[in-house]
Design an enzyme around this catalytic site. Structure first.
Site, PDB file in Angstrom:
ATOM      1  N   ASN A 185       0.800  -1.228   0.000  1.00 38.26           N
ATOM      2  CA  ASN A 185       0.000   0.000   0.000  1.00 38.26           C
ATOM      3  C   ASN A 185       0.837   1.285   0.000  1.00 38.26           C
ATOM      4  O   ASN A 185       0.427   2.296  -0.557  1.00 38.26           O
ATOM      5  CB  ASN A 185      -1.021   0.005   1.145  1.00 38.26           C
ATOM      6  CG  ASN A 185      -0.393  -0.162   2.505  1.00 38.26           C
ATOM      7  OD1 ASN A 185       0.706  -0.692   2.650  1.00 38.26           O
ATOM      8  ND2 ASN A 185      -1.093   0.286   3.534  1.00 38.26           N
ATOM      9  N   LYS A 236      11.689  -8.582   1.300  1.00 36.81           N
ATOM     10  CA  LYS A 236      10.678  -9.400   0.638  1.00 36.81           C
ATOM     11  C   LYS A 236       9.456  -8.491   0.497  1.00 36.81           C
ATOM     12  O   LYS A 236       8.714  -8.283   1.442  1.00 36.81           O
ATOM     13  CB  LYS A 236      10.348 -10.645   1.473  1.00 36.81           C
ATOM     14  CG  LYS A 236       9.472 -11.668   0.720  1.00 36.81           C
ATOM     15  CD  LYS A 236       8.049 -11.241   0.570  1.00 36.81           C
ATOM     16  CE  LYS A 236       7.207 -12.229  -0.210  1.00 36.81           C
ATOM     17  NZ  LYS A 236       5.957 -11.643  -0.745  1.00 36.81           N
ATOM     18  N   HIS A 237       9.290  -7.956  -0.715  1.00 37.72           N
ATOM     19  CA  HIS A 237       8.193  -7.020  -0.932  1.00 37.72           C
ATOM     20  C   HIS A 237       6.934  -7.787  -1.336  1.00 37.72           C
ATOM     21  O   HIS A 237       6.970  -8.979  -1.659  1.00 37.72           O
ATOM     22  CB  HIS A 237       8.568  -6.001  -2.009  1.00 37.72           C
ATOM     23  CG  HIS A 237       8.053  -4.626  -1.735  1.00 37.72           C
ATOM     24  ND1 HIS A 237       6.838  -4.401  -1.096  1.00 37.72           N
ATOM     25  CD2 HIS A 237       8.559  -3.392  -2.017  1.00 37.72           C
ATOM     26  CE1 HIS A 237       6.649  -3.102  -0.995  1.00 37.72           C
ATOM     27  NE2 HIS A 237       7.670  -2.462  -1.535  1.00 37.72           N
ATOM     28  N   ALA A 238       5.797  -7.094  -1.309  1.00 30.88           N
ATOM     29  CA  ALA A 238       4.535  -7.690  -1.727  1.00 30.88           C
ATOM     30  C   ALA A 238       4.630  -8.130  -3.187  1.00 30.88           C
ATOM     31  O   ALA A 238       5.292  -7.482  -4.011  1.00 30.88           O
ATOM     32  CB  ALA A 238       3.398  -6.688  -1.544  1.00 30.88           C
ATOM     33  N   SER A 239       3.928  -9.212  -3.514  1.00 32.09           N
ATOM     34  CA  SER A 239       4.083  -9.821  -4.833  1.00 32.09           C
ATOM     35  C   SER A 239       3.502  -8.989  -5.966  1.00 32.09           C
ATOM     36  O   SER A 239       3.792  -9.252  -7.135  1.00 32.09           O
ATOM     37  CB  SER A 239       3.442 -11.210  -4.839  1.00 32.09           C
ATOM     38  OG  SER A 239       2.063 -11.123  -4.537  1.00 32.09           O
ATOM     39  N   GLU A 291       4.115  -4.265  12.485  1.00 30.76           N
ATOM     40  CA  GLU A 291       3.132  -3.182  12.356  1.00 30.76           C
ATOM     41  C   GLU A 291       1.998  -3.747  11.531  1.00 30.76           C
ATOM     42  O   GLU A 291       2.151  -3.971  10.324  1.00 30.76           O
ATOM     43  CB  GLU A 291       3.758  -1.956  11.689  1.00 30.76           C
ATOM     44  CG  GLU A 291       2.890  -0.704  11.817  1.00 30.76           C
ATOM     45  CD  GLU A 291       2.021  -0.449  10.599  1.00 30.76           C
ATOM     46  OE1 GLU A 291       0.813  -0.796  10.661  1.00 30.76           O
ATOM     47  OE2 GLU A 291       2.531   0.075   9.608  1.00 30.76           O
ATOM     48  N   LEU A 292       0.865  -3.988  12.176  1.00 26.62           N
ATOM     49  CA  LEU A 292      -0.229  -4.713  11.541  1.00 26.62           C
ATOM     50  C   LEU A 292      -1.410  -3.779  11.272  1.00 26.62           C
ATOM     51  O   LEU A 292      -1.221  -2.608  11.023  1.00 26.62           O
ATOM     52  CB  LEU A 292      -0.608  -5.907  12.415  1.00 26.62           C
ATOM     53  CG  LEU A 292       0.584  -6.806  12.816  1.00 26.62           C
ATOM     54  CD1 LEU A 292       0.137  -7.938  13.724  1.00 26.62           C
ATOM     55  CD2 LEU A 292       1.307  -7.341  11.592  1.00 26.62           C
ATOM     56  N   CYS A 308      -3.265   1.503   6.931  1.00 30.41           N
ATOM     57  CA  CYS A 308      -3.490   0.970   8.283  1.00 30.41           C
ATOM     58  C   CYS A 308      -3.938   2.068   9.232  1.00 30.41           C
ATOM     59  O   CYS A 308      -4.747   1.824  10.130  1.00 30.41           O
ATOM     60  CB  CYS A 308      -2.219   0.308   8.806  1.00 30.41           C
ATOM     61  SG  CYS A 308      -1.731  -1.167   7.893  1.00 30.41           S
ATOM     62  N   GLU A 319     -11.302  -4.747  10.148  1.00 28.60           N
ATOM     63  CA  GLU A 319     -10.730  -3.582   9.473  1.00 28.60           C
ATOM     64  C   GLU A 319     -11.267  -3.528   8.041  1.00 28.60           C
ATOM     65  O   GLU A 319     -11.228  -4.528   7.324  1.00 28.60           O
ATOM     66  CB  GLU A 319      -9.201  -3.674   9.443  1.00 28.60           C
ATOM     67  CG  GLU A 319      -8.535  -2.523   8.715  1.00 28.60           C
ATOM     68  CD  GLU A 319      -7.023  -2.641   8.673  1.00 28.60           C
ATOM     69  OE1 GLU A 319      -6.357  -1.614   8.453  1.00 28.60           O
ATOM     70  OE2 GLU A 319      -6.503  -3.761   8.840  1.00 28.60           O
TER      71      GLU A 319
END
Length: 454
Positions: free
Chosen positions: A131, A154-157, A228-229, A262, A359
């Site tokens: 994001n 390791k980034h988002a796919s 951090e969720l 978030c 969320e």
């Protein structure tokens, strides 16, 4: 899982990538470990100089990096430009203050000489989300590299080109190749990297489920982790608030990044005396927003990042409506190409509906009416999450009460929740643990070593 650039505005697959093999991962781990043995001995001045060069590269080519973000995850282009500049800011911040944050701290004891020193840990793995594909990485990387660690990303796919571009930026600033590496790997390959002895710690920004998995593996092998969720941030509006300003900021707080943040304001908790007026203002401002091509300068809201995110948001909205919520506006995906969801306001939220317990990651505002500040705080805390919160009031007693009683990692008064490089950032409860940014952030991944000399 496919590692690919899929334009969320059109649905077109632009580029695909093969995940690294076990042999290729081994090579990158070995390079990171061997690079660290030299890099940890480098001076703060040398690291700072390179971070300042990173900042310059970011600023000089901001449109290029911004376009890449917009292409891969649909962020409005002007927001992407702002994100690039914020990344440059965090690099400059740690280049200027990192050495001071990590300087030896003398402590008077019975010893002839005793002090605390801060030393790098080694190879740090970062599992980062889509994001904020540049900001999330740089707010990890700047303090991590300034402390003398080396980084694996390791980034988002769905943002592989952003991942590769970031590695190129660090290399272009003069950092050795092994100081910062992007790993194009699938989620199922992350565990083997965490378990590798050469990796000393891991940080993740993402979903609760992803955080649970990473923390579980890190815990098994006794490695430091920072999480951090998610967040279901309350936006509390009390009777004496400036309603026009609060409603204006409410739109920005909910719609930033197409609602996919978030720390976006998600639950609008308004005291009943001013609730009708606030709802009217919010509706008017939501109706004025323009949805469209994220590259266009006048676009306020672009597409959601993936079809799966769109489907999940719509499922949550429809279930909440089916359970009795009232739709003030929106409530259904837009027809046609792309992952577009309109600005939506739901009110009369039923107990046990998704809007009460989950969320919502998209441009949906959940509007609640309460009798007074006591009930506002109780509702704000009625969530398993605790990332950020804001309250709108001029009453000092209510401000003090909110500071004392609201359960969150940060509380903003008469402003929306945001991250600032000078202040620690993170959450409590199921929003994670540990802190990023400020002095607390750079000390998360160091050995705080006590020295006693007699």
């Amino acid at each position: 899982m496919m590692i690919a650039t899929i334009n969320p505005t059109t649905g077109e697959t632009l580029q695909t990538f093969m995940a690294l093999t076990a042999t290729e991962i081994e090579h990158k781990l070995d390079l990171a470990d061997s690079t660290f043995q030299n890099y940890r001995k480098s001076s703060f001045e040398s690291r700072a100089d390179k971070l300042l060069k990173v900042a310059t590269i970011l600023e000089d080519d901001a449109p290029e990096w911004a376009r890449l973000m917009t292409l891969e995850m649909g962020k409005p282009f002007q927001s992407a430009i702002a994100e690039v500049n914020k990344c440059a800011l965090v690099c400059r911040y740690y280049a200027e203050h990192g050495a001071d944050f990590l300087k030896d701290r003398v402590v008077e004891t019975d010893a002839s000489y005793s002090y605390v020193t801060y030393q790098p840990l080694g190879v740090i793995l970062a599992v980062m989300p889509w994001n904020f594909p540049f900001w999330q990485v740089f707010r990890f990387a700047a303090p991590t590299l300034m402390a003398g660690n080396v980084a694996l990303l390791k980034h988002a796919s769905n943002v592989p080109q952003c991942a590769l571009a970031i590695a190129t930026i660090f290399k272009g600033a003069g950092f050795a190749k092994g100081v910062f590496q992007s790993l194009l790997i699938e989620s199922g390959q992350v565990e083997q990297v965490i378990r590798d002895d050469r990796v000393k710690a891991v940080t993740l920004t993402g979903s609760e489920l992803a955080g649970q998995k990473v923390a579980s593996v890190a815990g098994e092998v006794l490695k430091k982790s920072v999480l951090e969720l998610g967040g279901s941030d309350p936006f509390i509006v009390l009777e004496d608030a400036d309603l026009e300003e609060a409603a204006t900021v409410a739109v920005e707080g909910r719609m930033r990044n197409n609602g996919q943040s978030c720390i976006a304001s998600k639950r609008f908790i308004v005291v009943e005396a001013i609730a009708p007026k606030f709802e009217k203002l919010l509706l008017e401002k939501f109706q004025a927003l323009k949805i469209g091509d994220p590259m266009a300068e006048d676009t306020d809201i672009g597409p959601l990042a993936t079809p799966a995110i769109l489907a999940e948001l719509n499922h949550q909205v429809q279930k909440t409506i089916d359970m009795g919520a009232r739709v003030v506006m929106g409530g259904k995906p837009l027809q046609g190409k792309g992952n577009f969801y309109p600005p939506t306001i739901l009110t009369n939220i039923p107990e046990d509906s998704p809007a009460m317990t989950e969320e919502f990651f998209g441009p949906v505002a959940l509007l609640f009416t309460v009798k007074d500040v006591q009930r506002a705080i109780a509702l704000a805390n009625n969530t398993s999450l605790g990332l950020g919160a804001c309250v709108w009031t001029q009453n000092e007693k209510n401000i003090e009460r909110c500071i004392r009683d609201i359960e969150a990692g940060s509380l903003f008064i008469n402003d929306m929740v945001k991250s600032d490089v000078r202040l620690p950032f993170g959450g409590i409860k199921r929003s994670g643990y540990g802190r990023e940014l400020s002095v607390e952030g750079i000390r998360e991944f160091v050995n705080i070593k006590t020295i006693w000399q007699k």
